[in-house]
Design a protein around this motif. Structure first.
Motif, mmCIF file in Angstrom:
data_model
loop_
_atom_site.group_PDB
_atom_site.id
_atom_site.type_symbol
_atom_site.label_atom_id
_atom_site.label_comp_id
_atom_site.label_asym_id
_atom_site.label_seq_id
_atom_site.Cartn_x
_atom_site.Cartn_y
_atom_site.Cartn_z
ATOM 1 N N UNK A 103 55.998 -26.075 -41.297
ATOM 2 C CA UNK A 103 55.690 -27.298 -41.910
ATOM 3 C C UNK A 103 57.684 -27.376 -42.299
ATOM 4 N N UNK A 104 58.039 -26.175 -43.117
ATOM 5 C CA UNK A 104 59.656 -26.129 -43.126
ATOM 6 C C UNK A 104 60.402 -26.501 -42.168
ATOM 7 N N UNK A 105 59.413 -25.745 -40.549
ATOM 8 C CA UNK A 105 60.284 -26.007 -39.473
ATOM 9 C C UNK A 105 60.411 -26.845 -38.629
ATOM 10 N N UNK A 106 59.483 -27.898 -38.803
ATOM 11 C CA UNK A 106 59.399 -28.349 -38.261
ATOM 12 C C UNK A 106 60.080 -29.881 -38.761
ATOM 13 N N UNK A 107 60.282 -29.779 -40.216
ATOM 14 C CA UNK A 107 60.966 -31.303 -40.619
ATOM 15 C C UNK A 107 62.207 -30.852 -40.761
ATOM 16 N N UNK A 108 62.875 -29.980 -40.657
ATOM 17 C CA UNK A 108 64.253 -29.714 -40.632
ATOM 18 C C UNK A 108 64.394 -29.699 -39.439
ATOM 19 N N UNK A 109 63.735 -29.410 -37.950
ATOM 20 C CA UNK A 109 64.267 -29.768 -37.182
ATOM 21 C C UNK A 109 64.636 -31.145 -36.434
ATOM 22 N N UNK A 110 63.719 -31.958 -37.022
ATOM 23 C CA UNK A 110 63.230 -33.241 -37.331
ATOM 24 C C UNK A 110 64.241 -34.096 -37.683
ATOM 25 N N UNK A 111 64.959 -33.549 -39.155
ATOM 26 C CA UNK A 111 66.368 -34.164 -39.577
ATOM 27 C C UNK A 111 67.346 -33.604 -38.920
ATOM 28 N N UNK A 112 67.815 -32.416 -38.078
ATOM 29 C CA UNK A 112 68.504 -32.108 -37.188
ATOM 30 C C UNK A 112 68.340 -32.687 -35.849
ATOM 31 N N UNK A 113 67.235 -33.293 -35.434
ATOM 32 C CA UNK A 113 67.550 -34.665 -34.204
ATOM 33 C C UNK A 113 68.757 -35.506 -34.856
ATOM 34 N N UNK A 114 69.258 -36.110 -35.669
ATOM 35 C CA UNK A 114 69.317 -36.564 -36.424
ATOM 36 C C UNK A 114 68.993 -37.689 -36.628
ATOM 37 N N UNK A 115 67.411 -37.832 -36.413
ATOM 38 C CA UNK A 115 66.806 -39.189 -37.036
ATOM 39 C C UNK A 115 66.903 -39.244 -38.746
ATOM 40 N N UNK A 116 66.273 -40.633 -38.640
ATOM 41 C CA UNK A 116 66.149 -40.887 -40.769
ATOM 42 C C UNK A 116 64.615 -41.199 -40.244
ATOM 43 N N UNK A 117 63.576 -41.627 -39.720
ATOM 44 C CA UNK A 117 62.733 -41.569 -39.635
ATOM 45 C C UNK A 117 61.568 -40.876 -38.720
ATOM 46 N N UNK A 118 60.862 -40.555 -39.404
ATOM 47 C CA UNK A 118 59.469 -39.357 -38.209
ATOM 48 C C UNK A 118 58.316 -39.973 -37.991
ATOM 49 N N UNK A 119 57.623 -39.815 -36.795
ATOM 50 C CA UNK A 119 56.186 -40.020 -36.452
ATOM 51 C C UNK A 119 56.089 -38.747 -36.614
ATOM 52 N N UNK A 120 54.686 -38.667 -36.989
ATOM 53 C CA UNK A 120 53.865 -37.578 -37.424
ATOM 54 C C UNK A 120 52.760 -37.869 -36.309
ATOM 55 N N UNK A 121 52.193 -36.942 -35.707
ATOM 56 C CA UNK A 121 50.985 -36.606 -35.454
ATOM 57 C C UNK A 121 50.112 -35.832 -36.018
ATOM 58 N N UNK A 122 49.376 -35.846 -36.936
ATOM 59 C CA UNK A 122 48.721 -34.876 -37.150
ATOM 60 C C UNK A 122 46.925 -35.180 -37.835
ATOM 61 N N UNK A 123 46.803 -34.529 -39.048
ATOM 62 C CA UNK A 123 45.417 -34.254 -39.763
ATOM 63 C C UNK A 123 46.269 -35.506 -41.022
ATOM 64 N N UNK A 124 45.066 -36.080 -41.286
ATOM 65 C CA UNK A 124 45.593 -36.366 -42.489
ATOM 66 C C UNK A 124 46.109 -35.020 -43.494
ATOM 67 N N UNK A 125 45.402 -34.051 -43.515
ATOM 68 C CA UNK A 125 46.211 -32.984 -44.640
ATOM 69 C C UNK A 125 47.610 -32.210 -43.955
ATOM 70 N N UNK A 126 47.632 -32.303 -42.553
ATOM 71 C CA UNK A 126 49.093 -32.317 -42.571
ATOM 72 C C UNK A 126 50.190 -33.575 -42.486
ATOM 73 N N UNK A 127 49.732 -34.493 -41.727
ATOM 74 C CA UNK A 127 50.818 -35.535 -42.483
ATOM 75 C C UNK A 127 50.758 -35.358 -44.370
ATOM 76 N N UNK A 128 49.860 -34.915 -45.415
ATOM 77 C CA UNK A 128 50.684 -34.623 -46.033
ATOM 78 C C UNK A 128 51.817 -34.394 -46.612
ATOM 79 N N UNK A 129 51.490 -32.791 -45.731
ATOM 80 C CA UNK A 129 52.640 -32.110 -46.041
ATOM 81 C C UNK A 129 54.348 -32.597 -45.262
ATOM 82 N N UNK A 130 54.205 -32.784 -43.683
ATOM 83 C CA UNK A 130 54.573 -33.436 -43.421
ATOM 84 C C UNK A 130 55.831 -34.733 -44.335
ATOM 85 N N UNK A 131 54.638 -35.485 -45.218
ATOM 86 C CA UNK A 131 55.121 -36.583 -45.567
ATOM 87 C C UNK A 131 56.095 -35.383 -46.757
ATOM 88 N N UNK A 132 55.600 -34.660 -47.885
ATOM 89 C CA UNK A 132 56.748 -34.478 -48.770
ATOM 90 C C UNK A 132 57.869 -32.967 -48.052
#
Length: 234
Positions: A103-132
């Motif tokens: 999760x930390x690896x994916x979130x960091x890569x999203x930020x390094x893409x230069x984006x400010x808003x990330x769309x997440x395709x995941x389960x409700x539990x996965x989305x909770x983690x990515x939100x954090x």
């Protein structure tokens, strides 16, 4: 060159996604002979209770798996399932081993893409983690509305059932495109089944595949190119 570390993988959630992860591990290892590859201990356990069901008892099962991998000789762990990272602390404390966090690896890569808003395709539990984790990267998150999220889960279980056909691919692409229309500047494949039917070629924005990035990091850590993550104290 020092001897490489042994990787322990908690898998089977689902089996096809774990096999995809293992194939990426092999592909990303710089090797000229068998002995150049890292040793991998894998527990492909499809009997882990559904991580998407509250109170299912998945945590203790995952902790037991992690302890067994440590006992078998693993030096560091990886979890081939986004949602199971909700039990990351328990897994680390039960095994005494550090975890390479997907999760930390994916979130960091999203930020390094230069984006400010990330769309997440995941389960409700996965989305909770990515939100954090995305919030820690000063990023916003875009998710599917409840009805579309339910439809996404139905497609997800079809993939787990072995359906990788054109209709499933079309529907998954539609979910991703909807996130982009809602303002996502990068799409995170927040479930390991998603990349089985969705690729960068399907999108007009960057796609982050945390499982792919996790495989690369596991190779780097085990070969000593990246520092070993710090283990949690018991």
């Amino acid at each position: 060159m020092r001897e490489s570390l042994t990787l322990g993988v908690l898998g089977g959630m689902g089996p096809a996604a774990t096999l995809d992860f293992l194939a990426k591990l092999q592909a990303y290892t710089p090797a000229e002979r068998d002995q150049d590859h890292i040793r991998v201990l894998v527990d492909i356990n499809p009997k882990v209770p559904d991580r998407n069901t509250p109170g299912s008892g998945a945590g203790p099962v995952l902790a037991e798996m992690a302890g067994a991998l440590a006992g078998a000789g693993a030096d560091v762990l990886a979890i081939a399932c986004n949602t199971a990272h909700a039990h990351a602390d328990l897994i680390q404390r039960a095994s005494g081993l550090p975890l390479i966090d997907m999760i930390a690896t994916g979130a960091r890569a999203a930020r390094e893409s230069g984006a400010m808003r990330a769309g997440v395709l995941g389960t409700k539990g996965g989305i909770r983690l990515y939100r954090e984790y995305l919030a820690a990267q000063a990023m916003g998150i875009v998710v599917l509305e409840p009805e579309r999220q339910e439809a996404f889960m139905q497609v997800l279980y079809r993939i787990k059932g072995g359906d990788l056909g054109k209709e499933v691919r079309r529907e998954m692409k539609g979910f991703a495109e909807h996130l982009v229309k809602q303002g996502a500047e990068v799409v995170v494949a927040g479930c390991t089944e998603v990349p089985l039917v969705l690729s960068q070629e399907d999108l007009r924005v960057d796609m982050v595949d945390p499982g792919d990035l996790l495989a690369r990091r596991c190779v780097a850590v085990c070969l000593g190119y990246e520092p070993l993550p710090q283990a949690l104290s018991a």
